[in-house]
Design an enzyme around this catalytic site. Structure first.
Site, PDB file in Angstrom:
ATOM      1  N   ARG A 242       6.713 -27.305 -12.822  1.00 20.40           N
ATOM      2  CA  ARG A 242       6.965 -26.085 -12.059  1.00 20.40           C
ATOM      3  C   ARG A 242       6.067 -24.976 -12.588  1.00 20.40           C
ATOM      4  O   ARG A 242       5.771 -24.903 -13.785  1.00 20.40           O
ATOM      5  CB  ARG A 242       8.436 -25.631 -12.167  1.00 20.40           C
ATOM      6  N   GLU A 271       2.584 -19.698  -5.218  1.00 18.51           N
ATOM      7  CA  GLU A 271       2.202 -20.880  -4.458  1.00 18.51           C
ATOM      8  C   GLU A 271       2.091 -20.562  -2.972  1.00 18.51           C
ATOM      9  O   GLU A 271       3.019 -20.004  -2.395  1.00 18.51           O
ATOM     10  CB  GLU A 271       3.218 -22.000  -4.686  1.00 18.51           C
ATOM     11  N   HIS A 290       1.130 -28.116  -5.138  1.00 16.06           N
ATOM     12  CA  HIS A 290       2.504 -28.614  -5.221  1.00 16.06           C
ATOM     13  C   HIS A 290       2.724 -29.799  -4.275  1.00 16.06           C
ATOM     14  O   HIS A 290       3.733 -29.874  -3.560  1.00 16.06           O
ATOM     15  CB  HIS A 290       3.487 -27.492  -4.897  1.00 16.06           C
TER      16      HIS A 290
END
Length: 337
Positions: A242, A271, A290
């Site tokens: 993360r 992100e 991601h």
């Protein structure tokens, strides 16, 4: 009838199909950019809220926070769409007697393969090769000489579902695998294919370090300037965990100084990362958005697990993936009312 609500983010079709098999629940879909009055009317009556685990996909007002809980008196369970729960205030849910469940392990194989792909790309210097082939001249193959993974030492920070699969793949490559996970006994770490070590030992001995721990108050900024300085010269840093667990500025400085040999980054503080993020300009960085768990197989597995777990809850069965199991007794009493 149990009212289940999910967001209109992309979801594998099997999620809706599995829930449709139970005639004792109704599924409602929130439109993130739709009529907010309609959304709150639906949410205020929801008993189970299935929410994306990715922060960038969920407007702040629709994240499972104290404010949302206050407006949703019927809410009894929050289910996330992945192993993470960044969009959920677990403490606030626990205080309100709301059970939080995730889909840990659903996309573990996909993420593990992504982490190994990072290691291969960095060890064999793919980013630098691509850059030189596009823009360079007068270089030799030896200028791009890389390394095998075989014989290298891999340090895993976290040895849960994903870390365990990475360890298995790394062993197949002939790597020595170390692991630092304070929540797993030494004997169990050995059974999962790694040797238990302290963080200091892992930093000093690893040729590659790969993060597989959750984002919590304990792990925020876990890898800062001091940790990067403690890594071996030219070691590689990989994370599919993360954003926020590693400090991006400190990582950039370590890479620019030449102390770290390269980085594979799938997760970011913001992100997607902004185009001017300095890490994206480095030729020894492999960057993805991601997407480690975003495969056809991973998304399908996660959606099926989530739907099946919701059906478990509706049948008054104990779900397999509780984030706050300590409040289950209180939850089950509320859910039965």
């Amino acid at each position: 009838m149990t009212r289940v609500v999910r967001l209109d983010v992309w979801t594998a079709p099997c999620f809706d199909e599995i829930l449709a098999q139970d005639t004792n629940l109704t599924l409602h879909i929130l439109e993130r950019n739709g009529d907010q009055a309609r959304n709150w009317d639906i949410l205020s009556r929801a008993e189970i809220y299935h929410i994306s685990a990715a922060r960038d996909e969920v407007p702040v007002e629709l994240q499972a926070t104290t404010d949302l809980i206050r407006q949703c008196p019927n809410l009894k369970c929050v289910s996330t769409s992945g192993a993470g729960y960044d969009t959920v205030d677990v403490d606030a849910c626990s205080a309100a007697g709301i059970l939080v469940v995730n889909q840990a392990g659903g996309n573990a194989q996909s993420v593990a393969e992504h982490a190994i792909a990072f290691m291969l790309a960095l060890a064999r210097r793919f980013p630098e090769s691509i850059h030189k082939l596009k823009y360079g001249t007068g270089f030799t193959r030896e200028d791009l000489m890389g390394n095998e993974l075989n014989g290298k030492t891999l340090g895993l920070v976290g040895l849960g579902h994903i870390g365990t699969r990475v360890a298995k793949l790394a062993n197949a490559f002939g790597m020595t695998v170390l692991a630092c996970d304070p929540y797993i006994e030494e004997q169990e770490i050995a059974a999962r294919g790694a040797r238990s070590v302290s963080m200091d030992e892992l930093l000093a001995a690893s040729d590659i370090i790969s993060l597989h721990c959750p984002r919590t108050q304990e792990t925020l900024n876990l890898f800062d300037a001091a940790r990067f300085r403690s890594m071996k010269k030219n070691a590689l840093f990989v994370t599919t965990a993360r954003g926020g667990i590693h400090n991006e500025t400190d990582l950039y400085d370590a890479l620019l100084a030449g102390h770290i040999g390269g980085a594979g980054l799938d997760v970011w503080t913001v992100e997607p990362p902004l185009p001017d993020n300095p890490l994206l300009a480095l030729h020894n960085v492999v960057a993805t958005y991601h997407t480690a768990g975003v495969t056809q197989e991973g998304r399908r597995n996660v959606a099926a697990l989530a739907a099946q777990q919701i059906l478990q809850i509706c049948r008054k069965e104990v779900p397999h993936r509780m984030v706050n199991p300590e409040i289950y007794s209180r939850f089950s009493t509320r859910f039965s009312v």
